[in-house]
Design an enzyme around this catalytic site. Sequence first.
Site, PDB file in Angstrom:
ATOM      1  N   SER A  12      59.932  13.748  54.880  1.00 45.83           N
ATOM      2  CA  SER A  12      59.993  14.553  53.562  1.00 45.83           C
ATOM      3  C   SER A  12      60.732  15.723  53.635  1.00 45.83           C
ATOM      4  CB  SER A  12      58.561  14.760  52.924  1.00 45.83           C
ATOM      5  OG  SER A  12      58.724  15.802  51.726  1.00 45.83           O
ATOM      6  N   ASP A  13      61.640  16.097  52.672  1.00 43.19           N
ATOM      7  CA  ASP A  13      62.143  17.297  52.649  1.00 43.19           C
ATOM      8  C   ASP A  13      61.154  18.456  52.503  1.00 43.19           C
ATOM      9  OD1 ASP A  13      63.997  19.562  52.373  1.00 43.19           O
ATOM     10  OD2 ASP A  13      64.319  19.229  50.277  1.00 43.19           O
ATOM     11  N   LYS A  14      61.106  19.399  53.390  1.00 40.52           N
ATOM     12  CA  LYS A  14      59.991  20.378  53.544  1.00 40.52           C
ATOM     13  C   LYS A  14      60.276  21.458  52.510  1.00 40.52           C
ATOM     14  CE  LYS A  14      60.078  23.281  56.850  1.00 40.52           C
ATOM     15  NZ  LYS A  14      60.310  24.590  56.253  1.00 40.52           N
ATOM     16  N   THR A  15      61.448  22.124  52.577  1.00 40.69           N
ATOM     17  CA  THR A  15      61.427  23.435  51.715  1.00 40.69           C
ATOM     18  C   THR A  15      61.278  23.002  50.042  1.00 40.69           C
ATOM     19  OG1 THR A  15      62.913  24.272  53.469  1.00 40.69           O
ATOM     20  CG2 THR A  15      63.047  25.312  51.569  1.00 40.69           C
ATOM     21  N   THR A  17      59.323  21.409  48.871  1.00 43.39           N
ATOM     22  CA  THR A  17      58.331  20.114  48.579  1.00 43.39           C
ATOM     23  C   THR A  17      57.156  20.427  49.139  1.00 43.39           C
ATOM     24  OG1 THR A  17      60.465  18.951  48.719  1.00 43.39           O
ATOM     25  CG2 THR A  17      58.322  17.808  48.813  1.00 43.39           C
TER      26      THR A  17
END
Length: 227
Positions: A12-15, A17
């Site tokens: 997953s895109d962390k920033t 999210t």
Amino acid sequence: VETLGSVTTICSDKTGTLTRNEMTLETLVTSAHSFQVSGVGYAPHGGFALDGREVDPEEHPALLEALRTGLLCNDAALHERDGQWQMEGDPTEGALLTAALKAGLDMHLQQERLPRTDVIPFESDHKYMATLHHDHEGHGRILLKGAPERVLELCTQERRPDGDAPLDRDAWHRHMETIAAQGQRLLAVALRETDAEQRTLAYQDVEAGGFTLLALCGIIDPPREEA
């Protein structure tokens, strides 16, 4: 259900999210102390602690000097609107502004006391940002912030409670490893006095070195509450 049951890894895109996309200064290490900073996000609510005990930043000049440098060598802006704190600019610079406000530093007052004369913006090629300032008596100083390994290359001294002393590179590298092992992004701040007549700032002025290292900053992007 069968497909989900066989999943072993989810990327997953962390920033923004899983995290708040609000960088927060969590650790600040000077030559003498390692400060923990409380509070998350850009709201300047929180304080500073040593070994779990809250401390008054006014009693630690090296801490205040480092925070002042991070505030002035900075292009971000922080505003409160309808009870919400909003940051304009780079999130890492926003984290430095918030930390300075937590220590009681007034952004506009500091900018009036040490107005900026010139700037070298951050670029990935040289890994630092530098600003030139002059106080109202005409004294000049160059403020520097950037990647710690790059800033360390330009420093010959470190700020201690009893004055400046030769830089202990090994000790600072140990601090860097400790902060990085906690998953924090590293940033270093330094300064150097300069001539009152200097009114422009060029790369060779910075590359000449001779800076005094003030502190290492450990910055995190805190997770969202629901994550």
